[in-house]
Write an enzyme that holds these catalytic residues in place. Sequence first.
Site, short mmCIF file in Angstrom:
data_model
loop_
_atom_site.label_atom_id
_atom_site.label_comp_id
_atom_site.label_asym_id
_atom_site.label_seq_id
_atom_site.Cartn_x
_atom_site.Cartn_y
_atom_site.Cartn_z
N GLU A 1 0.82 -1.21 0.00
CA GLU A 1 0.00 0.00 0.00
C GLU A 1 0.85 1.26 0.00
OE1 GLU A 1 -4.03 -1.37 2.28
OE2 GLU A 1 -2.29 -1.08 3.53
N CYS B 1 3.16 8.58 1.22
CA CYS B 1 3.72 7.62 2.16
C CYS B 1 3.88 6.28 1.44
CB CYS B 1 2.74 7.53 3.33
SG CYS B 1 3.14 6.28 4.54
N CYS C 1 6.21 -6.77 7.20
CA CYS C 1 7.30 -6.24 8.01
C CYS C 1 7.72 -7.29 9.02
CB CYS C 1 6.85 -4.98 8.75
SG CYS C 1 8.20 -4.13 9.62
N CYS D 1 6.44 -4.94 15.81
CA CYS D 1 6.09 -4.00 16.88
C CYS D 1 4.66 -4.31 17.33
CB CYS D 1 6.20 -2.55 16.38
SG CYS D 1 7.88 -2.14 15.84
N CYS E 1 1.45 -2.34 15.96
CA CYS E 1 1.37 -2.06 14.52
C CYS E 1 0.74 -3.22 13.76
CB CYS E 1 2.78 -1.79 13.98
SG CYS E 1 2.83 -1.48 12.22
N GLY F 1 6.59 -1.86 6.19
CA GLY F 1 7.98 -2.29 6.17
C GLY F 1 8.93 -1.37 6.90
N GLU F 2 10.12 -1.89 7.11
CA GLU F 2 11.18 -1.13 7.77
C GLU F 2 12.22 -0.80 6.69
OE1 GLU F 2 12.12 0.48 10.59
OE2 GLU F 2 13.96 0.77 9.45
N SER G 1 11.70 6.78 7.74
CA SER G 1 11.25 6.52 9.11
C SER G 1 11.74 5.13 9.52
CB SER G 1 9.72 6.57 9.16
OG SER G 1 9.27 6.36 10.48
N SER H 1 11.16 6.07 15.17
CA SER H 1 10.01 5.62 15.95
C SER H 1 10.51 5.23 17.33
CB SER H 1 9.36 4.42 15.25
OG SER H 1 8.87 4.83 13.99
N HIS I 1 8.92 5.93 20.59
CA HIS I 1 7.76 5.36 21.27
C HIS I 1 7.90 5.09 22.77
CE1 HIS I 1 6.04 5.36 17.40
NE2 HIS I 1 6.53 4.22 16.97
N CYS J 1 -1.33 5.68 10.36
CA CYS J 1 -0.10 5.01 10.82
C CYS J 1 -0.42 3.67 11.46
CB CYS J 1 0.60 5.85 11.88
SG CYS J 1 1.23 7.38 11.28
N1 SAH Z 1 9.17 0.83 10.06
C1 SAH Z 1 9.20 2.25 10.04
C2 SAH Z 1 8.12 2.91 9.20
C3 SAH Z 1 6.71 2.41 9.32
S1 SAH Z 1 5.45 3.02 10.32
C4 SAH Z 1 9.15 2.78 11.46
O1 SAH Z 1 8.97 2.00 12.36
O2 SAH Z 1 9.35 3.97 11.65
C5 SAH Z 1 5.22 4.67 10.45
C6 SAH Z 1 4.91 5.08 11.90
O3 SAH Z 1 3.64 4.60 12.39
C7 SAH Z 1 5.93 4.55 12.88
O4 SAH Z 1 6.31 5.56 13.76
C8 SAH Z 1 5.12 3.50 13.62
O5 SAH Z 1 5.68 3.19 14.85
C9 SAH Z 1 3.79 4.15 13.71
N2 SAH Z 1 2.70 3.23 14.07
C10 SAH Z 1 2.64 1.90 13.91
N3 SAH Z 1 1.49 1.40 14.37
C11 SAH Z 1 0.79 2.45 14.85
C12 SAH Z 1 -0.50 2.57 15.44
N4 SAH Z 1 -1.28 1.52 15.60
N5 SAH Z 1 -0.91 3.78 15.82
C13 SAH Z 1 -0.12 4.88 15.62
N6 SAH Z 1 1.10 4.82 15.05
C14 SAH Z 1 1.56 3.62 14.68
#
Ligand code: SAH
Length: 376
Positions: A114, A127, A134, A138, A141, A185-186, A215, A238, A240, A357
């Site tokens: 996507e 985006c 991935c 996490c 996610c 993906g990362e 990111s 990220s 968090h 996200c």
């Molecule tokens: N793998 C990369 C890019 C993908 S996600 C990364 O981790 O940065 C883009 C952003 O969305 C990241 O900051 C991720 O942690 C965040 N994200 C993932 N799941 C989410 C959720 N359920 N709610 C809000 N943000 C989320």
Amino acid sequence: MQVHERAIMIATPQQTQATARPDLVGMLPEDADAALRAHFAARGQPAYRVGQVVRWIFERGAFSFAEMTDLPQAERAALAESFSFTGLEPAKVSRSVDGTAKHLWRLADGDLIESVLIPTPTRLTLCISSQAGCAMACTFCATGWAGYRRQLTPGEIVAQFRGARRWAQENGYDDVTNIVFMGMGEPLMNPKALFPTLAILNRGYKFGARRITISTVGVVPGILRLAEMPEQYRLAVSLHAPNHDLRQKLIPLEKKYPLPELLESLRRFDAAGGKRITFEYVMIDGVTDQPELADELAEVVKEFTAFVNLIPFNPIPGTDWKPSKRARLDFFVERLKRLGVTAAVRESRGRDIAAACGQLRAEVTEGRTPVQMGSI
Ligand code: SAH
């Protein structure tokens, strides 16, 4: 929430099978130039043909050799025999009430990824995905829950940009102004495709490095490589969580690259100058939003030229976590600001079409075969 989803189903596209022909869409501009030079020279064609094709690819965004109408028919056919030209067809396009548009792209092998177009009054951010699925897993996610399928090629990443940009032009949006690697993906776990893709976008399509953001969840070797590059690509991390214990509960990679090591790599990135770091911080009710965590977070980020983006958690299947309450969110951001940290709440866009996200799963509904969930 009221859902206004306009799904446009498009017939399964004819995909060319993967072949050994080099893919012009996934090639560095200098490699495309050299390959085309050799191709036309071998055919006794004038050298200006190279420039014609290069312009069709990078300036006009042609989707196929057939579109390159200032080339003789025989030359278009010869190009198609020698080169492939990755293009993606949308399996589905969803449009949110807020103008956010999500493309579900079908790859040549049937896999799905996507990309999301996010309009604001001054920008159009695209985006994009760097992997199908991935492997980072996490806990908050949806992409992580769905598992890893495979790496994308440079052509498949660049084709998301080409496809989304053309769709935007045809649907009354402005031109894409920013690209963020925040889809599935990362990106730094796919360096083989990411770094060539950055060069193709920057040098081929003349997309400014400062308008491209990578990111990452904290892949230290990738951050160090970015730090050494002369181009000022933006980095979003990220984070968090401001400490190792909480972070490892949310992000398995924290065990491999613990916070001190991650921060050390960010110091190197910061020291390279002119490259402001964005820290992303997901706000989950009762998990990441306690006031003392704001204090800890401020302590961690204050040494950087940084910006903290608070992302209200977008609920996903598989967890019963909830987004932080408004008052908690406001309190947290104000506290960070009082402690001297530049911070803002990132309002979710496209939640109604699962484009926000963490919600990207490349789910196909309406009777299509679900994606095979694998893991590595
Ligand atoms: N793998 C990369 C890019 C993908 S996600 C990364 O981790 O940065 C883009 C952003 O969305 C990241 O900051 C991720 O942690 C965040 N994200 C993932 N799941 C989410 C959720 N359920 N709610 C809000 N943000 C989320």
